[in-house]
Design a protein around this motif. Structure first.
Motif, PDB file in Angstrom:
ATOM      1  N   GLU A   7       0.836  -1.191   0.000  1.00  0.00           N
ATOM      2  CA  GLU A   7       0.000   0.000   0.000  1.00  0.00           C
ATOM      3  C   GLU A   7       0.879   1.252   0.000  1.00  0.00           C
ATOM      4  O   GLU A   7       1.871   1.328   0.726  1.00  0.00           O
ATOM      5  CB  GLU A   7      -0.897   0.019   1.237  1.00  0.00           C
ATOM      6  CG  GLU A   7      -2.000  -1.028   1.218  1.00  0.00           C
ATOM      7  CD  GLU A   7      -3.060  -0.715   0.179  1.00  0.00           C
ATOM      8  OE1 GLU A   7      -3.821   0.244   0.367  1.00  0.00           O
ATOM      9  OE2 GLU A   7      -3.121  -1.431  -0.837  1.00  0.00           O
ATOM     10  N   PHE A  20      -6.390   5.826   1.704  1.00  0.00           N
ATOM     11  CA  PHE A  20      -7.225   4.876   0.965  1.00  0.00           C
ATOM     12  C   PHE A  20      -8.271   5.685   0.203  1.00  0.00           C
ATOM     13  O   PHE A  20      -8.859   6.619   0.745  1.00  0.00           O
ATOM     14  CB  PHE A  20      -7.900   3.908   1.936  1.00  0.00           C
ATOM     15  CG  PHE A  20      -8.542   2.730   1.260  1.00  0.00           C
ATOM     16  CD1 PHE A  20      -7.802   1.600   0.960  1.00  0.00           C
ATOM     17  CD2 PHE A  20      -9.888   2.758   0.919  1.00  0.00           C
ATOM     18  CE1 PHE A  20      -8.385   0.501   0.334  1.00  0.00           C
ATOM     19  CE2 PHE A  20     -10.483   1.675   0.287  1.00  0.00           C
ATOM     20  CZ  PHE A  20      -9.730   0.536  -0.003  1.00  0.00           C
ATOM     21  N   ASN A  32      -8.122  -5.842   6.426  1.00  0.00           N
ATOM     22  CA  ASN A  32      -6.885  -5.573   5.707  1.00  0.00           C
ATOM     23  C   ASN A  32      -6.404  -4.127   5.806  1.00  0.00           C
ATOM     24  O   ASN A  32      -5.318  -3.822   5.332  1.00  0.00           O
ATOM     25  CB  ASN A  32      -7.056  -5.947   4.234  1.00  0.00           C
ATOM     26  CG  ASN A  32      -7.188  -7.441   4.027  1.00  0.00           C
ATOM     27  OD1 ASN A  32      -6.200  -8.153   3.975  1.00  0.00           O
ATOM     28  ND2 ASN A  32      -8.425  -7.920   3.931  1.00  0.00           N
ATOM     29  N   ARG A  33      -7.212  -3.258   6.403  1.00  0.00           N
ATOM     30  CA  ARG A  33      -6.803  -1.874   6.593  1.00  0.00           C
ATOM     31  C   ARG A  33      -7.145  -1.435   8.007  1.00  0.00           C
ATOM     32  O   ARG A  33      -8.195  -0.880   8.280  1.00  0.00           O
ATOM     33  CB  ARG A  33      -7.494  -0.959   5.565  1.00  0.00           C
ATOM     34  CG  ARG A  33      -7.013  -1.124   4.127  1.00  0.00           C
ATOM     35  CD  ARG A  33      -5.553  -0.693   3.946  1.00  0.00           C
ATOM     36  NE  ARG A  33      -5.295   0.677   4.315  1.00  0.00           N
ATOM     37  CZ  ARG A  33      -4.868   1.603   3.474  1.00  0.00           C
ATOM     38  NH1 ARG A  33      -4.656   1.314   2.206  1.00  0.00           N
ATOM     39  NH2 ARG A  33      -4.627   2.832   3.886  1.00  0.00           N
ATOM     40  N   ASP A  78      -6.057   0.950   9.595  1.00  0.00           N
ATOM     41  CA  ASP A  78      -6.061   2.404   9.748  1.00  0.00           C
ATOM     42  C   ASP A  78      -7.426   3.020   9.457  1.00  0.00           C
ATOM     43  O   ASP A  78      -7.635   4.205   9.679  1.00  0.00           O
ATOM     44  CB  ASP A  78      -5.023   3.029   8.816  1.00  0.00           C
ATOM     45  CG  ASP A  78      -5.257   2.657   7.359  1.00  0.00           C
ATOM     46  OD1 ASP A  78      -5.547   1.475   7.083  1.00  0.00           O
ATOM     47  OD2 ASP A  78      -5.139   3.545   6.490  1.00  0.00           O
TER      48      ASP A  78
END
Length: 430
Positions: free
Chosen positions: A276, A281, A401-402, A404
């Motif tokens: 990433e 995102f 998966n994220r 944040d």
């Protein structure tokens, strides 16, 4: 919106409104006339009064339901006018394929990223002839004087008309085509839009309606994601600015090689996931608009103000869509050494992809989406289900998966993931 987030137009218009008591004048008299010379003291009037889309209007205009129109070469009128017209693309309309002539070498059909190149191509391959049902000649383009005419325009709040007199203002025609029975005026945009400034068709329409005997047909053309969309209009009352009505929409494309499921499977099976980037995102739901932004950047590098003031992006959308381009690695930014402004440009990979023929271009863009883990996993699930996964399943993949992205923003990110996966799904034609 904080002061430093405002565009140069916003700041200049706020100063002008305060200096000339514009709001008070409009409230008392219904409008306010301002000279170009008065505007030029702060910023070039050509830049200060060009609002092709309602989203381009400065904050002080939008907050007070105001708009602006030129009434001569040196004067504008500000008032509560309904100046823009909504555009709705009909998804049910067939996209008609047209072959590109094998003997034409001076037009590159993989590089139609300017309005003029798209127009020249549309005429050369016969789209304008098909549009009118008659053989046409390319006869008019460029800037010209409107001569003099009067018209009424509606205050959208009160529904009351206001009378405006135009005397030798300037108008610009992207292209005019003449046939045995018709003269078609085309306003062209090289991106998809949600509305446009009626003046761009109305002023040329009034000029040419009294210059020739043939029926004048106003047309909007957009070229976006390799599709030519033509909106054929009519003014039911020549003296009513707001009498514009849509008669028909027609879509065309240059004989495409369709993307098959096997093509996308091949891309998917060869995906190499990458780390990433240090970019938020994405929160940009319409991947078609990312393609449009990439296309605009192929023509020239742009600042955020350039994008916000000249194309159909508000400040927030400019942030979202430039970040999305950074996220997929096809846009990069740099700082101008003189102005210190941040400027966006295509990466070398982005430039290379956009110069490919449509099928290869879109397969490469699909690859750029799917090499990001969240999008890969959601598309993998879509293949298993045979349809776009439900909201809870997509949100679960994002959450796992994220780390944040917190629970309060995950649904906004869900909209982007679903939008991009739906875009890929839409590209598959079998």
């Amino acid at each position: 919106m904080s002061k430093n987030k405002k565009t140069a137009n916003d700041k200049a218009w706020e100063t002008l409104f305060e200096t000339h008591n514009i709001l008070e004048e409009v409230d008392e008299n219904g409008c306010f006339e301002i000279e170009s010379a008065q505007i030029n003291k702060l910023r070039e009037s050509r830049l200060m009064a060009k609002f092709d889309h309602s989203v381009n209007l400065p904050d002080i205009f939008r907050e007070n339901h105001l708009s602006i129109l030129p009434i001569s070469r040196s004067k504008y009128v500000i008032g509560r006018f309904g100046t823009h017209f909504e555009v709705k693309y009909d998804p049910e309309i067939e996209v008609i394929p047209f072959d590109f002539p094998s003997d034409i070498e001076s037009i590159d059909c993989t590089n139609l990223y300017s309005e003029s190149s798209a127009l020249h191509c549309a005429f050369t391959i016969g789209l304008i002839d098909d549009l009118l049902g008659e053989k046409t000649a390319y006869t008019v383009s460029g800037r010209m004087s409107t001569e003099s005419f009067n018209f009424n325009i509606i205050n959208p709040t009160t529904k009351k008309p206001y009378s405006i007199k135009v005397k030798n203002s300037q108008c610009e025609i992207d292209a005019g085509f003449e046939s045995n029975n018709y003269f078609v005026l085309i306003e062209a945009k090289n991106y998809s839009i949600e509305d446009f400034l009626i003046r761009q068709l109305y002023y040329p329409y009034r000029l040419w309606s009294k210059k020739i005997t043939k029926k004048v047909i106003p047309v909007l053309m957009t070229y976006s994601n390799d599709v030519f969309s033509f909106f054929i209009y009519e003014f039911s009352n020549d003296e009513n600015y707001n009498s514009l009505r849509l008669r028909e929409q027609k879509n065309y494309t240059i004989a495409p090689q369709e993307i098959q499921r096997s093509d996308v499977d091949r891309v998917f099976n060869n995906i190499q996931l990458i780390a990433e980037p240090d970019v938020p995102f994405p929160q940009a739901n319409k991947f078609e608009r990312i393609v449009d932004l990439l296309s605009l950047l192929l023509e020239r590098d742009l600042t955020k103000d350039d994008i916000t003031e000249n194309y159909e992006f508000d400040r927030r959308q400019t942030d979202y869509y430039t970040n999305a381009g950074l996220y997929i690695g096809l846009i990069e930014n740099y700082q101008d050494s003189v102005t210190k402004k941040v400027i966006f440009r295509l990466t070398s990979e982005g430039r290379s992809i956009l110069h490919k023929r449509p099928k290869l271009k879109y397969l490469d863009l699909i690859n750029k989406i799917l090499e990001r883990k969240v999008f890969y996993l959601v598309f993998q699930l879509a293949l298993e289900l045979g349809q776009i996964p439900p909201e809870d399943a997509i949100c679960k993949i994002i959450s796992e998966n994220r780390s944040d992205i917190n629970d309060t923003t995950i649904k906004r990110r869900y909209s982007t993931v679903r939008g991009w996966i739906s875009w890929i799904w839409f590209q598959i034609k079998d």
